[in-house]
Design a protein around this motif. Structure first.
Motif, mmCIF file in Angstrom:
data_model
loop_
_atom_site.group_PDB
_atom_site.id
_atom_site.type_symbol
_atom_site.label_atom_id
_atom_site.label_comp_id
_atom_site.label_asym_id
_atom_site.label_seq_id
_atom_site.Cartn_x
_atom_site.Cartn_y
_atom_site.Cartn_z
ATOM 1 N N GLY A 29 -8.464 -1.150 2.067
ATOM 2 C CA GLY A 29 -8.326 -1.379 3.489
ATOM 3 C C GLY A 29 -6.991 -0.870 3.998
ATOM 4 N N PRO A 30 -6.725 -0.999 5.303
ATOM 5 C CA PRO A 30 -5.462 -0.489 5.874
ATOM 6 C C PRO A 30 -4.227 -1.111 5.238
ATOM 7 C CG PRO A 30 -7.048 -0.984 7.610
ATOM 8 C CD PRO A 30 -7.640 -1.512 6.345
ATOM 9 N N LEU A 31 -4.245 -2.431 5.012
ATOM 10 C CA LEU A 31 -3.079 -3.076 4.409
ATOM 11 C C LEU A 31 -2.870 -2.619 2.972
ATOM 12 C CD1 LEU A 31 -0.786 -5.090 4.698
ATOM 13 C CD2 LEU A 31 -2.364 -6.918 4.026
ATOM 14 N N ARG A 32 -3.948 -2.486 2.219
ATOM 15 C CA ARG A 32 -3.828 -2.029 0.835
ATOM 16 C C ARG A 32 -3.339 -0.579 0.776
ATOM 17 N NH1 ARG A 32 -5.876 -3.537 -4.168
ATOM 18 N NH2 ARG A 32 -4.756 -2.269 -5.711
ATOM 19 N N ILE A 33 -3.783 0.241 1.699
ATOM 20 C CA ILE A 33 -3.317 1.628 1.756
ATOM 21 C C ILE A 33 -1.822 1.677 2.047
ATOM 22 C CG2 ILE A 33 -3.499 3.792 3.040
ATOM 23 C CD1 ILE A 33 -6.454 3.201 3.429
ATOM 24 N N LEU A 34 -1.367 0.800 2.952
ATOM 25 C CA LEU A 34 0.052 0.767 3.279
ATOM 26 C C LEU A 34 0.887 0.380 2.062
ATOM 27 C CD1 LEU A 34 2.461 0.768 5.250
ATOM 28 C CD2 LEU A 34 1.850 -1.595 5.840
ATOM 29 N N VAL A 35 0.450 -0.647 1.348
ATOM 30 C CA VAL A 35 1.240 -1.165 0.225
ATOM 31 C C VAL A 35 1.148 -0.261 -0.998
ATOM 32 C CG1 VAL A 35 1.507 -3.118 -1.354
ATOM 33 C CG2 VAL A 35 1.018 -3.528 1.068
ATOM 34 N N SER A 36 -0.029 0.270 -1.282
ATOM 35 C CA SER A 36 -0.245 0.997 -2.533
ATOM 36 C C SER A 36 -0.099 2.507 -2.408
ATOM 37 C CB SER A 36 -1.651 0.683 -3.078
ATOM 38 O OG SER A 36 -1.801 -0.708 -3.306
ATOM 39 N N VAL A 37 -0.205 3.055 -1.203
ATOM 40 C CA VAL A 37 -0.164 4.512 -1.052
ATOM 41 C C VAL A 37 1.034 4.953 -0.227
ATOM 42 C CG1 VAL A 37 -1.411 6.532 -0.199
ATOM 43 C CG2 VAL A 37 -2.667 4.662 -1.284
ATOM 44 N N VAL A 38 1.169 4.398 0.970
ATOM 45 C CA VAL A 38 2.178 4.897 1.909
ATOM 46 C C VAL A 38 3.586 4.520 1.465
ATOM 47 C CG1 VAL A 38 2.987 4.794 4.282
ATOM 48 C CG2 VAL A 38 0.538 4.883 3.807
ATOM 49 N N ILE A 39 3.813 3.260 1.145
ATOM 50 C CA ILE A 39 5.162 2.818 0.792
ATOM 51 C C ILE A 39 5.682 3.486 -0.483
ATOM 52 C CG2 ILE A 39 6.504 0.802 0.061
ATOM 53 C CD1 ILE A 39 5.045 -0.852 2.100
ATOM 54 N N PRO A 40 4.892 3.613 -1.559
ATOM 55 C CA PRO A 40 5.443 4.270 -2.767
ATOM 56 C C PRO A 40 5.898 5.710 -2.546
ATOM 57 C CG PRO A 40 3.481 3.009 -3.329
ATOM 58 C CD PRO A 40 3.574 3.011 -1.842
ATOM 59 N N VAL A 41 5.208 6.461 -1.679
ATOM 60 C CA VAL A 41 5.617 7.849 -1.459
ATOM 61 C C VAL A 41 6.644 7.975 -0.333
ATOM 62 C CG1 VAL A 41 3.391 8.670 -2.254
ATOM 63 C CG2 VAL A 41 3.749 8.320 0.189
ATOM 64 N N SER A 42 7.053 6.860 0.256
ATOM 65 C CA SER A 42 7.989 6.885 1.385
ATOM 66 C C SER A 42 9.350 6.323 1.012
ATOM 67 C CB SER A 42 7.410 6.093 2.572
ATOM 68 O OG SER A 42 6.152 6.583 2.958
ATOM 69 N N ARG A 43 9.667 6.294 -0.270
ATOM 70 C CA ARG A 43 10.959 5.750 -0.682
ATOM 71 C C ARG A 43 12.157 6.482 -0.083
ATOM 72 N NH1 ARG A 43 10.811 5.181 -7.038
ATOM 73 N NH2 ARG A 43 9.554 7.091 -6.827
#
Length: 320
Positions: free
Chosen positions: A224-238
């Protein structure tokens, strides 16, 4: 008659065919034109001049930025008489750390550092929660009137901070709708830090560069959107998270006017306000020692997040 008329033509044609034509030179693109040609730069004198200018510029700018910090540290190790001496000395005649002990006791630095660190940690946490989610929604979820909301956030960057200082203070005195008083509480620092249009803009621009394939692959897996944010977007946005973290923490440590207005009690003061309140009652070397101690946390935070920025430059990639 015809032979006489045709011979010059044949001769002219032959001479024309025998002469090689010169091809017109192609113009050099504007983005490849330089003040010094590559041939001159690769010559022995060109390389010497290049490295001489480069080293001189790097060393000059390094000294310009580092010298105030050096002057503050060495001033803290001088005596009061040596600080007032003219002309000033570049290195203390008798270096001493007594001013640091004096500043630690007179300024109550442990309390000021603890308060400021607590405010900075809370401001960073609220910034990560509010600004990251807002930027993610504007970039990937595409809500209705999202561009209008982004434009309104960017419009706040055109307003000088001093113009909105009084309205923000009135909100802190009595929060609308709820009627809460935020004075002398951490919320007076945390709420304004979280509402930062510049951080949201930086985060959104970085989120826009994340490949759409990553988001679609996570959606296919049922995220879902929240899981995508936590597992996909944040790790590549360090990298951008490190930059925003530095901005937030440093802004909390160096801010003076706003904490001076909303944190009036001695137990809640930040280190910048606490140093200014006692600066007229201590010696110059003790004041410089307090400033040195106050600058250490921001330097540590910068180097800590710098390591994460360099590590995050290669984070997140698509495998074909």
């Amino acid at each position: 008659m015809s032979d006489l008329m045709t011979k010059p033509r044949h001769a002219s044609a032959a001479g024309h065919r025998g002469t090689p034509r010169r091809r017109p030179k192609k113009p050099i693109p504007s983005h490849l034109r330089t003040l010094v040609s590559p041939h001159q730069l690769n010559s022995p004198w060109g390389r010497r001049i290049y490295w001489t200018v480069l080293i001189a510029v790097v060393v000059s700018f390094t000294l310009i930025f580092v010298f105030p910090l050096y002057w503050m540290v060495t001033g803290a190790m001088k005596s009061g008489e040596e600080i007032a001496q003219m002309p000033p000395t570049l290195w203390p005649a008798a270096p001493s750390l007594d001013a640091f002990v004096e500043a630690w006791e007179l300024f109550d630095l442990p309390t000021l550092l603890r308060n400021t660190g607590f405010y900075a940690l809370g401001a960073w946490l609220f910034t990560m929660i509010v600004d990251v989610t807002a930027a993610y929604a504007l970039s990937k979820l595409r809500p209705v009137l999202g561009n209008v909301i982004l434009g309104a956030m960017l419009a706040t960057l055109m307003i000088p901070p001093m113009v909105v200082l009084i309205p923000t203070y009135l909100v802190a005195v009595e929060m609308p709708v709820f009627g809460w008083e935020l004075l002398n509480t951490p919320w007076a620092i945390w709420f304004p830090a979280a509402a930062n249009g510049f951080n949201i803009f930086l985060l959104k621009r970085f989120f826009d560069s994340i490949p759409r394939e990553l988001i679609e692959a996570a959606q296919i897996d049922g995220a879902g959107p929240l899981r995508i944010l936590v597992s996909v977007v944040i790790p590549v946005s360090r990298p951008i998270l490190g930059v925003v973290s530095i901005f937030t923490v440093v802004a909390t440590f160096r801010d003076f006017v706003w904490p001076l207005l909303v944190l009036t009690e001695d137990e809640t003061m930040t280190i910048s306000v606490g140093l200014s309140q006692v600066s007229n009652m201590v010696t110059q070397n003790a004041l410089m020692a307090g400033l040195v101690v106050a600058s250490i946390p921001t330097i540590i935070v910068f180097f800590f997040f710098q390591r994460h920025i360099m590590a995050g430059l290669t984070a997140g990639s698509l495998k074909g």
